[in-house]
Design an enzyme around this catalytic site. Structure first.
Site, PDB file in Angstrom:
ATOM      1  N   LYS A   9       0.837  -1.201   0.000  1.00 16.23           N
ATOM      2  CA  LYS A   9       0.000   0.000   0.000  1.00 16.23           C
ATOM      3  C   LYS A   9       0.878   1.258   0.000  1.00 16.23           C
ATOM      4  CE  LYS A   9      -3.701  -2.371   2.579  1.00 16.23           C
ATOM      5  NZ  LYS A   9      -4.577  -2.344   3.763  1.00 16.23           N
ATOM      6  N   TYR A  49     -11.888  -2.110  -3.025  1.00 15.90           N
ATOM      7  CA  TYR A  49     -12.453  -2.351  -1.690  1.00 15.90           C
ATOM      8  C   TYR A  49     -13.983  -2.285  -1.693  1.00 15.90           C
ATOM      9  CZ  TYR A  49      -7.904  -2.254   0.674  1.00 15.90           C
ATOM     10  OH  TYR A  49      -6.639  -2.554   1.121  1.00 15.90           O
ATOM     11  N   ASN A 112      -1.665  -0.393   7.554  1.00  9.61           N
ATOM     12  CA  ASN A 112      -1.125  -1.748   7.720  1.00  9.61           C
ATOM     13  C   ASN A 112      -0.355  -2.259   6.516  1.00  9.61           C
ATOM     14  OD1 ASN A 112      -3.318  -2.300   6.107  1.00  9.61           O
ATOM     15  ND2 ASN A 112      -4.398  -3.593   7.588  1.00  9.61           N
ATOM     16  N   HIS A 115      -1.757  -5.361   1.311  1.00  8.29           N
ATOM     17  CA  HIS A 115      -3.034  -6.026   1.032  1.00  8.29           C
ATOM     18  C   HIS A 115      -2.776  -7.428   0.520  1.00  8.29           C
ATOM     19  CE1 HIS A 115      -6.905  -7.060  -0.719  1.00  8.29           C
ATOM     20  NE2 HIS A 115      -6.212  -7.459  -1.772  1.00  8.29           N
ATOM     21  N   GLU A 126      -9.367  -9.765  -8.093  1.00  5.76           N
ATOM     22  CA  GLU A 126      -8.358  -8.708  -7.937  1.00  5.76           C
ATOM     23  C   GLU A 126      -7.250  -8.823  -8.979  1.00  5.76           C
ATOM     24  OE1 GLU A 126      -9.247  -8.390  -3.143  1.00  5.76           O
ATOM     25  OE2 GLU A 126      -7.344  -9.247  -3.802  1.00  5.76           O
TER      26      GLU A 126
END
Ligand code: GTP
Ligand code: MG
Length: 150
Positions: A9, A49, A112, A115, A126
């Site tokens: 990310k 998302y 975090n 992904h 995805e």
């Protein structure tokens, strides 16, 4: 073997953790079959998302995910989807074990750093969303004979 979509990310890219993360997947024995750096639009982030669109944090999440370039990858291997998720650790890094990526490298849920697809359906969805079929390679690795039995 299974394929899973993994993305560093924007926070992971900014913090210089791309090499560390790639090294862990390589060392595990998974095969890198696709990789690109891409700056997601808000629309791409929202599509990625989409299953979380009703959550109160959705707008912040998609703002964050489109705030800078990500490193999008496809990794292939036996049990790569669940195994990749275990390498990531839990969603909240507070609960992630040391040794996992989130357990070792980040502190809060909203930052975090990585992904990973959470199942076979999301992995396929995805991968197709972020990569054209021609961008996903089908090469053999000589080391496969040392990672697998047959
Ligand atoms: P991803 O691999 O990014 O999909 O994370 P995940 O599968 O571990 O968690 P999930 O798909 O449920 O949520 C996606 C992302 O939304 C998380 O990685 C967090 O960055 C963010 N997120 C999830 N829950 C919360 C929350 O309660 N608060 C905030 N601020 N962010 C959240
Ligand atoms: Mg998820």
């Amino acid at each position: 073997y299974e394929r899973t979509f993994i993305a560093v990310k924007p926070d992971g890219v900014q913090r210089g953790l791309v090499g560390n993360i790639i090294a862990r997947f390589e060392a595990k024995g998974y095969k890198l079959v696709a990789l690109k750096m891409v700056w997601p639009t808000k629309e791409m982030a929202s599509k990625h998302y989409a299953d979380l669109s009703s959550k109160p944090f959705f707008n912040g999440l998609t703002d964050f995910f489109s705030s800078g370039p990500i490193v999008a990858m496809v990794w292939e291997g036996d049990n790569a989807i669940l195994g990749g998720r275990k390498m990531l650790g839990t969603t909240n890094p507070r609960d992630s074990e040391p040794g996992s990526i989130r357990g070792d490298l980040c502190v809060i849920t909203g930052r975090n750093i990585i992904h990973g697809s959470d199942g076979p359906d999301s992995a396929e969805h995805e991968i197709n969303m972020w990569f054209k079929p021609s961008e996903v390679n089908d090469h053999a690795l000589a080391e496969a004979a040392w990672v697998y039995e047959d």
